[in-house]
Scaffold this active site. Structure first.
Site, PDB file in Angstrom:
ATOM      1  CB  CYS A 170      29.425  16.558  13.698  1.00 19.27           C
ATOM      2  SG  CYS A 170      30.605  17.835  13.217  1.00 19.27           S
ATOM      3  CG  HIS A 184      -7.120 -12.690   8.919  1.00 21.67           C
ATOM      4  ND1 HIS A 184      -6.912 -12.156  10.182  1.00 21.67           N
ATOM      5  CD2 HIS A 184      -8.197 -12.040   8.414  1.00 21.67           C
ATOM      6  CE1 HIS A 184      -7.841 -11.248  10.414  1.00 21.67           C
ATOM      7  NE2 HIS A 184      -8.621 -11.158   9.368  1.00 21.67           N
TER       8      HIS A 184
END
Length: 664
Positions: free
Chosen positions: A431, A570
């Site tokens: 980490c 559309h």
């Protein structure tokens, strides 16, 4: 350069391999829709395929950055994603409008309308990210900046690199686009010769994404040709004089013999030219790509398989395509497509009254299958082209080994040995400041030896998980340990208890039940009961409202996530954070227009703000096609809604608050 292009071609195989599946899904959906059946199933299939095809550039960016990186590390792929997102956002029409200080969005050069899926930009982004990874993944910054060292530096440099590329494209791309449009208009009056020249450059420009410039001239209504629109209009186009049998479709017909017959025959030639030990692998790729080309007209899986590794073959393909379009135009054999020139669209075009002797395209296709097969076989053998299956070796690079006097290599070796080496270590990860390690048994770890290296600390989590606190330069130690462990990069976490990780506590987030409603356009606000369509006015789909627009800019009625964009553009589906499902339907019966009047500025999965500009509609085109312009907003999951309140005002402006909807 040759070796670089071959590496590039091999790297493209990863994203290209996913395309046949996508093209088949879209082809099947088009087939069903062409038979007059349109339902949730076809939408499901169509969107599943378009989810991949509409992000082709992104796939290339990630695939190239990973494949061209020196050790095929996943962080290179992340850098490719970052590199692609920069020009996609910076060069989006709305952004360009602001950068150039333009008053109207319509003033933005149409060259930027295709930046959301521009293959050229995706390829450049992937190559830039890979180069940044290869240059900066091992750079060690001063201690104060050490958090941004190594692989964390790569996405930053990739973003900066693509920012420079974006600045260059901002000024160069429109000029190139305009030149190609002018070129297209110039050759449009050359009859069958012009059709052939168009076919040649249509293929040659595909790697750059600029083929859209030429397509706009011949396929749409940029220069009054509108070949696709007039062909699809069928009898109506004939009655109005917009279509001529034997002429309308001439810029489409020649693609059918190539995509249905020529390219699959070329795929067979590539397979037969492969090395014996690679024929099985090549066969699977060529079969899938060839079938996709034949059935749906999606040629990218096949074309990109040899576009870079054997570019002379691609030039030959472009020449054959030009000849095919010239031949069909000369004999006035015509057919057209709504999606692409595959069997699906060919079959559907047979019943179109504008089609002229379409069966002759099958005869032409048989001839071009022979031309492609022998042309490809000859070129591959004569020039020793490295098409798929002919590469020497695997093309994979040997991972580095931790050696030398580097302090990180030394520290990694000491810790790895103290952990018990390969007999005990299972997974290596890191980490921000610590090594996160998974071992067979933490009792076998010599903690004192690890502490003797000078690291700040050691923390045993349980019987199989242990952490070594190193500091902000932990990545370099993890990299060296990965090499010692036989990995090209640290592995991902596996089976580590969640409580052992930092900053992973879930945060409860209160979701507002009340959502403000915004006018979707400038114009007249009307209740949904006045919409000129019974499906909406009788609230069969749900409650809502509509705006009769006076301008084409369409804004988001609520904030939320884009759940779906219909293939014909559309209609857009939005889901609010409180779970309300909203359908924005632009116009009535506009699905017939195949998306031509609509420009969509959002994409599926994107989170949008309320009042955000999400689309633009060509109202004049709707009027010409005698379509109602009602911009309808419907809340489709009524069971999740408590109340809907819409103001009684009539004249509204886009972005204006007009009411609220409350979830249960």
């Amino acid at each position: 350069m040759k070796a670089y292009m071959q590496r590039m071609g091999r790297s493209l195989m990863l994203p290209v391999a996913v395309l046949p599946a996508a093209s088949l899904l879209v082809g099947i959906a088009n087939w069903i829709v062409g038979m007059g059946i349109s339902n949730a199933g076809t939408t499901f299939l169509m969107n599943a395929g378009l989810a991949i095809l509409n992000h082709l550039a992104l796939l290339f960016a990630v695939g190239l950055s990973l494949g061209m990186s020196k050790d095929k590390d996943g962080s290179a792929a992340l850098a490719g994603l970052v590199a692609y997102l920069v020009p996609q956002t910076v060069l989006a029409p709305l952004s360009v409008q602001g950068l150039l200080g333009l008053t109207n969005l319509a003033d933005v050069n149409p060259a930027f309308n295709s930046m959301d899926n521009n293959v050229f930009v995706g390829i450049v982004a992937g190559l830039v990210a890979a180069e940044m990874y290869n240059r900066f993944s091992q750079v060690k910054l001063p201690m104060a900046l050490s958090f941004f060292s190594g692989k964390r530096l790569v996405p930053i440099m990739s973003a900066l690199g693509m920012l420079v590329v974006s600045a260059i494209l901002l000024f160069i791309w429109p000029s190139v686009y305009d030149v190609l449009v002018a070129f297209g208009k110039g050759i449009s009056g050359l009859g069958f010769i012009g059709a052939g020249v168009y076919g040649l450059f249509n293929r040659l420009l595909i790697p750059t994404g600029l083929h859209h410039a030429l397509n706009s001239v011949f396929w749409f209504d940029v220069a009054g040709i509108n070949d696709i629109g007039n062909f699809l209009a069928g009898q109506q186009a004939l009655d109005t004089g917009k279509a001529i049998v034997g002429q309308t479709g001439m810029y489409q017909a020649g693609f059918f013999p190539v995509m249905m017959f020529g390219l699959p025959a070329g795929a067979l030639a590539i397979y037969q030219s492969a090395r014996p030990e690679k024929k099985k692998q090549t066969a699977s790729l060529m079969l899938a790509a060839g079938f996709a080309s034949f059935f749906t007209g999606v040629t990218e899986p096949l074309e990109f398989s040899f576009m870079f590794v054997a570019w002379p073959l691609y030039v030959l393909h472009a020449i054959f395509t030009g000849i095919s379009l010239a031949v069909s135009a000369f004999f006035h054999w015509t057919a057209g497509f709504a999606f692409s020139a595959g069997f699906v669209d060919y079959f559907l075009s047979l019943k179109n009254p504008v089609a002229n002797q379409p069966l002759m395209l099958l005869v032409q296709g048989a001839a071009f299958a022979v031309i492609y097969y022998f042309g490809f076989r000859f070129a591959i053998q004569k020039f020793n082209l490295m098409t798929p299956g002919r590469e020497v070796g695997t093309g994979e690079e040997t991972p580095e080994v931790a050696t030398g006097e580097d302090k990180f290599s030394h520290l990694a070796t000491e810790i790895y040995t103290a952990l018990g080496g390969s007999d005990n270590v299972r997974v290596i990860d890191n980490c921000t400041t610590r090594l996160r390690l998974q071992v067979k048994d933490t009792n076998q770890v010599n903690q004192e030896k690890i502490k003797a290296t000078g690291v700040p600390g050691v923390k045993v989590i349980d019987d199989t998980n242990i952490q070594v606190i190193v500091g902000t330069e932990v990545q370099f130690v993890a990299d060296e340990m990965g090499k010692l462990h036989g990995q090209s990069a640290p592995a991902k976490r596996m089976n580590v208890p969640k409580q052992s990780f930092e900053d992973e506590t879930p945060v409860d987030k209160e979701v507002a039940k009340t959502n403000e409603l915004y006018a979707v356009a400038n114009g007249k606000l009307i209740p949904i009961s006045e919409v000129a369509d019974a499906v909406f006015s009788e609230k069969m789909m749900g409650d809502g409202f509509a705006v009769i627009p006076t301008s084409g800019e369409i804004f988001a009625p609520v904030s939320g996530t884009i759940a779906s964009i219909f293939p014909t553009k559309h209609a857009v589906g939005i889901k609010t954070d409180s779970g309300i499902e909203v359908l924005l339907h632009m116009g009535i019966n506009t699905v017939d227009l195949k998306g031509e009047p609509f420009t969509i500025y959002v994409e599926e999965g994107q989170h949008i703000a309320r009042g955000q500009l999400i689309a633009e509609v060509d109202l004049a085109m709707l009027a010409v096609n005698e379509k109602k312009t009602d911009m309808i907003v419907v809340f489709t999951n009524g069971e999740a809604i408590e109340t809907v309140i819409v103001d009684t005002v009539t004249s509204v402006h886009g972005n204006e608050v007009i009411g609220k909807v409350e979830a249960k």
